[in-house]
Design a protein around this motif. Structure first.
Motif, short mmCIF file in Angstrom:
data_model
loop_
_atom_site.label_atom_id
_atom_site.label_comp_id
_atom_site.label_asym_id
_atom_site.label_seq_id
_atom_site.Cartn_x
_atom_site.Cartn_y
_atom_site.Cartn_z
N ASN A 190 0.84 -1.20 0.00
CA ASN A 190 0.00 0.00 0.00
C ASN A 190 0.88 1.25 0.00
O ASN A 190 1.15 1.85 1.04
CB ASN A 190 -0.94 0.00 1.21
N PRO A 191 1.40 1.63 -1.18
CA PRO A 191 2.18 2.88 -1.27
C PRO A 191 1.30 4.08 -1.01
O PRO A 191 0.21 4.19 -1.57
CB PRO A 191 2.72 2.85 -2.70
N SER A 192 1.79 4.99 -0.16
CA SER A 192 0.94 6.08 0.34
C SER A 192 1.69 7.40 0.43
O SER A 192 2.92 7.46 0.34
CB SER A 192 0.42 5.72 1.74
N ALA A 193 0.90 8.47 0.62
CA ALA A 193 1.41 9.80 0.97
C ALA A 193 0.40 10.37 1.95
O ALA A 193 -0.66 10.85 1.55
CB ALA A 193 1.55 10.68 -0.27
N THR A 194 0.72 10.29 3.23
CA THR A 194 -0.26 10.68 4.24
C THR A 194 0.40 11.50 5.33
O THR A 194 1.56 11.25 5.69
CB THR A 194 -1.00 9.44 4.80
N GLU A 227 6.62 19.23 2.40
CA GLU A 227 6.81 19.60 1.01
C GLU A 227 6.26 21.00 0.76
O GLU A 227 5.06 21.26 0.95
CB GLU A 227 6.15 18.56 0.09
N GLN A 228 7.16 21.89 0.35
CA GLN A 228 6.81 23.28 0.08
C GLN A 228 6.43 23.41 -1.41
O GLN A 228 6.89 22.63 -2.23
CB GLN A 228 7.99 24.19 0.42
N PRO A 229 5.61 24.39 -1.79
CA PRO A 229 5.12 25.47 -0.93
C PRO A 229 3.84 25.14 -0.17
O PRO A 229 3.32 25.96 0.56
CB PRO A 229 4.83 26.59 -1.95
N TRP A 230 3.33 23.92 -0.34
CA TRP A 230 1.99 23.62 0.18
C TRP A 230 2.01 23.35 1.68
O TRP A 230 1.18 23.83 2.41
CB TRP A 230 1.41 22.42 -0.58
N ASP A 231 2.97 22.57 2.11
CA ASP A 231 3.14 22.20 3.53
C ASP A 231 1.81 21.89 4.20
O ASP A 231 1.39 22.55 5.16
CB ASP A 231 3.89 23.30 4.30
N ILE A 232 1.15 20.86 3.71
CA ILE A 232 -0.14 20.46 4.29
C ILE A 232 0.03 19.67 5.59
O ILE A 232 -0.94 19.28 6.22
CB ILE A 232 -0.97 19.62 3.29
N GLY A 233 1.29 19.47 5.97
CA GLY A 233 1.59 18.75 7.20
C GLY A 233 2.81 17.88 7.03
O GLY A 233 3.45 17.88 5.96
N GLU A 234 3.13 17.13 8.05
CA GLU A 234 4.30 16.26 8.03
C GLU A 234 3.95 14.88 7.48
O GLU A 234 3.06 14.21 8.01
CB GLU A 234 4.85 16.10 9.45
N PHE A 235 4.63 14.50 6.42
CA PHE A 235 4.57 13.11 5.99
C PHE A 235 5.38 12.31 7.01
O PHE A 235 6.60 12.50 7.11
CB PHE A 235 5.13 12.95 4.58
N TYR A 236 4.73 11.44 7.74
CA TYR A 236 5.32 10.91 8.98
C TYR A 236 5.95 9.53 8.85
O TYR A 236 6.18 8.84 9.85
CB TYR A 236 4.28 10.90 10.11
N GLY A 237 6.29 9.13 7.63
CA GLY A 237 7.03 7.88 7.46
C GLY A 237 6.35 6.70 8.11
O GLY A 237 5.20 6.40 7.83
N GLN A 238 7.11 6.00 8.98
CA GLN A 238 6.60 4.85 9.72
C GLN A 238 6.05 3.76 8.80
O GLN A 238 5.02 3.14 9.08
CB GLN A 238 5.55 5.28 10.74
N SER A 239 6.75 3.54 7.70
CA SER A 239 6.41 2.41 6.83
C SER A 239 6.57 1.13 7.64
O SER A 239 7.41 1.05 8.54
CB SER A 239 7.34 2.39 5.62
N TYR A 240 5.78 0.12 7.32
CA TYR A 240 5.87 -1.10 8.14
C TYR A 240 5.37 -2.33 7.40
O TYR A 240 4.68 -2.24 6.39
CB TYR A 240 5.12 -0.92 9.46
N PHE A 241 5.73 -3.49 7.98
CA PHE A 241 5.21 -4.79 7.58
C PHE A 241 4.29 -5.30 8.68
O PHE A 241 4.66 -5.28 9.86
CB PHE A 241 6.34 -5.81 7.40
N VAL A 242 3.10 -5.77 8.29
CA VAL A 242 2.16 -6.33 9.26
C VAL A 242 1.77 -7.74 8.82
O VAL A 242 1.55 -7.99 7.64
CB VAL A 242 0.93 -5.41 9.45
N ASN A 243 1.73 -8.64 9.79
CA ASN A 243 1.50 -10.05 9.47
C ASN A 243 0.01 -10.39 9.41
O ASN A 243 -0.85 -9.56 9.72
CB ASN A 243 2.27 -10.95 10.45
N PRO A 244 -0.34 -11.62 8.99
CA PRO A 244 -1.75 -11.99 8.82
C PRO A 244 -2.55 -12.04 10.12
O PRO A 244 -3.77 -12.19 10.07
CB PRO A 244 -1.68 -13.38 8.17
N ARG A 245 -1.87 -11.89 11.26
CA ARG A 245 -2.60 -11.78 12.53
C ARG A 245 -2.85 -10.32 12.90
O ARG A 245 -3.45 -10.04 13.94
CB ARG A 245 -1.81 -12.46 13.65
#
Length: 294
Positions: A190-194, A227-245
């Motif tokens: 799930n590639p994202s920009a949040t 990201e300027q000039p818009w700066d809608i907030g901090e893209f906060y990283g924290q990419s992760y792997f989550v298992n089937p549980r």
């Protein structure tokens, strides 16, 4: 082929901050982002990553706070554009599946999609997924830039796993996760920009819940920085792997460019699905309300 019960799948996720001013032309930005990614792509290959994924529209800023037609110039054809072609070379070099989320220019003039190309470990182009759900709220004027995709939930039979793709805002819609799992996906990226705010709480709620509901692995990727000039907030990283549980097994930092690598135990897919039997106990004949009308 599908994973057998003895296999692990080595996944890689790359999160990154913007490397070029948004005042520059899109091609200059694309080249800067590619240049920044290459050392991490090479590191992934050298460390035996089997499936690598980048963040949403990884060659560009997240330009959707604007409604500036300049960014149409950043769209590329898939698979015949320069970014997809380059990633085919790296996939073949390292025998690594690569998921390439970029802004796609359709064959029809003036039609654009938010897309991920999927390249197999021999460098062959397997196909693409076009983002299905397109937001249109303050800071995220995506309907200006993207036509909604209708990819019919493709699952890509890569050399290492059955792979699904769901892009950013899609993750808020449980129906697509389920459709991908029913189509055979064992691992979904799930590639994202949040950005920080309402979504941050959901970031570690929705994908783990969807992984548990569907008995699959999920790799969630977010960009970092402001990201300027818009700066809608901090893209906060924290990419992760989550298992089937629904348990997060490996997580990236909040604010650094980073490649995270994780060995996923793919035998968990069958183990968890056998235990819960959600697919057996579904009642699709009673779900008509979910698909009535628009």
């Amino acid at each position: 082929m599908s994973m057998n019960s003895t296999n692990t799948l080595r996944g890689g996720l790359i999160q990154m901050a913007l490397k070029s001013s948004t005042d520059n032309d899109p091609e200059t930005i694309r080249k800067a982002m590619i240049e920044a990614h290459i050392p991490l792509i090479e590191e992934a290959g050298e460390k035996g990553v089997q499936v690598l994924c980048f963040q949403e529209v990884f060659t560009q800023p997240y330009f959707c706070p604007s409604q500036d037609a300049k960014w149409y110039e950043s769209a590329e054809p898939i698979p015949n554009g320069p970014t997809t072609k380059l990633m085919q070379e790296y996939a073949a070099k390292y025998k690594m599946v690569i998921v390439v989320p970029i802004y796609e220019r359709d064959d029809v003039t003036g039609v654009y999609y938010n897309t991920a190309a999927v390249i197999d470990a021999d460098g062959s182009y397997l196909g693409k997924y076009r983002k299905t759900h397109i937001p249109q709220v303050a800071g995220f004027w995506e309907k200006f830039f993207f036509k909604p995709g209708a990819s019919n939930w493709p699952v890509f039979e890569t050399q290492y796993c059955k792979l699904g793709v769901y892009i950013c805002y899609d993750r808020h819609f449980p129906e697509g996760w389920r459709a991908l799992a029913l189509n055979g996906a064992e691992y979904i990226v799930n590639p994202s920009a949040t950005v920080a705010g309402l979504s941050e709480y959901l970031w570690k709620l929705e994908q783990p819940a969807s992984a548990a509901a569907n008995g699959c692995w999920i790799g969630a990727i977010n960009r970092v920085g402001h990201e300027q000039p818009w700066d809608i907030g901090e893209f906060y990283g924290q990419s992760y792997f989550v298992n089937p549980r629904g348990q997060i097994e490996k997580e990236a930092s909040r604010d650094k460019d980073e490649l995270i690598i994780h060995d996923m135990d793919m035998s968990m897919v069958q183990e968890v699905r056998n235990g819960w039997q959600f697919f057996r106990d579904r009642r699709p004949s009673t779900y008509g309300r979910l698909t009535e009308g628009e």
